[in-house]
Design an enzyme around this catalytic site. Structure first.
Site, PDB file in Angstrom:
ATOM      1  N   PRO A   2       0.830  -1.206   0.000  1.00  0.00           N
ATOM      2  CG  PRO A   2      -0.782  -1.597   1.614  1.00  0.00           C
ATOM      3  CD  PRO A   2       0.551  -2.089   1.133  1.00  0.00           C
ATOM      4  CD  GLU A   3       4.042   2.487  -2.195  1.00  0.00           C
ATOM      5  OE1 GLU A   3       4.358   3.408  -1.413  1.00  0.00           O
ATOM      6  OE2 GLU A   3       4.773   1.499  -2.384  1.00  0.00           O
ATOM      7  CE  LYS A  57       5.241   3.749   2.027  1.00  0.00           C
ATOM      8  NZ  LYS A  57       5.884   2.694   1.208  1.00  0.00           N
ATOM      9  CE  LYS A 150      20.651  13.698  -2.959  1.00  0.00           C
ATOM     10  NZ  LYS A 150      21.118  12.934  -1.787  1.00  0.00           N
ATOM     11  NE  ARG A 259       9.449  -2.515  -5.095  1.00  0.00           N
ATOM     12  CZ  ARG A 259       8.648  -1.686  -4.415  1.00  0.00           C
ATOM     13  NH1 ARG A 259       9.170  -0.776  -3.590  1.00  0.00           N
ATOM     14  NH2 ARG A 259       7.335  -1.754  -4.550  1.00  0.00           N
TER      15      ARG A 259
END
Length: 271
Positions: A2-3, A57, A150, A259
């Protein structure tokens, strides 16, 4: 997992049955979750709930004495049921209310958490969180500044909760596709215009997902037992080898940061 849209959906679903009602007791059938259920929660009795909110979350249940912090983990869900409801195998926690209802937490994989704090300001899990993606603080200038230096794949960067909370794998994939940006593009190479596009798209995708009740791929259910219907709106996520909705080419996938990532190599040029 769940996000943000799924947690926001859960929050909106449970709030009317909890806010301004009193917790009679908490029944914990399995205390061994990602972290052990807080002892203060296990012994909680006769305490009024005054509000419910969300941070990233995490579900936050505000009581007169402190705060219950809930995280759904990989496979958790919450639902409101009558107090005499049959108990299923993975129903680990019941928060029993004085209105004949209870909040039931189900979690097959037990990666969730139910904790207690008396002070949100110094709660350890909140200290390093980035801004909420639907807030004004999350804007193009912020994202551009944060991405400088980054050398990280952009999708990984967007899923870093220290950068922005709750975007998650599904919504990062969808947003990058809509913007035509390759998920492996280095974050430091984002232009300011791309940041404007990404921020607006992320906000739009998340808002649409919330309206649809989130995304159900496997475990997630809304508090009333219905699935999240945003799964029907997904453009690339989970659609490997299917035609791209923009160009008709084949959607590809690769692993980024452990992912699954889905993209169209024609519409999302790497660079």
């Amino acid at each position: 997992m769940p996000e943000l849209p799924e947690v926001e959906t859960a929050l909106r679903g449970i709030s009317p049955y909890l806010k301004n009602f009193t917790i009679e007791k908490v029944v914990v059938r399995q205390p061994k979750l990602r972290w052990a259920v807080s002892e203060e929660l296990i012994t909680l009795k006769n305490v009024k709930i005054v509000d419910l909110t969300r941070r990233a979350k995490y579900l936050i249940i505000h009581t007169e004495k402190g705060y219950i912090i809930g995280h759904l983990g990989m496979s958790g869900s919450v639902r409101i049921v009558p107090q005499n409801s049959a108990i299923d195998k993975h129903d680990h926690i019941d928060i029993v209310m004085n209105n004949g209802k209870l909040l039931r937490y189900n979690d097959p994989r037990r990666f969730g958490a139910w904790l207690w704090t008396e002070n949100l300001d110094d709660f350890h899990l909140f200290l390093k969180l980035g801004p909420e993606p639907l807030s004004d603080e999350f804007n193009a200038e912020y994202l551009f500044k944060k991405s400088r230096q980054k050398s990280t794949a952009l999708k990984t960067f967007l899923m870093d909760n220290a950068v922005v909370v709750g975007v998650g794998n599904i919504y990062a994939n969808e947003s990058l596709f809509i913007c035509g940006i390759h998920p492996l593009k280095l974050a430091k190479n984002l232009t300011l215009n791309q940041c404007f596009s990404l921020v607006n798209t992320i906000k739009d995708v998340l808002r649409k997902a919330i309206i649809q009740g989130g995304t159900t791929l496997k475990d997630f259910l809304q508090p009333d037992g219905r699935p999240g219907y945003f799964a029907q709106e997904l453009l690339v996520y989970g659609n490997k080898d299917k035609p791209c909705p923009k160009c008709g080419g084949k959607i590809e996938s690769l692993i980024i940061g452990q992912r699954n990532s889905f993209f169209c190599p024609k519409c999302q040029k790497r660079g």
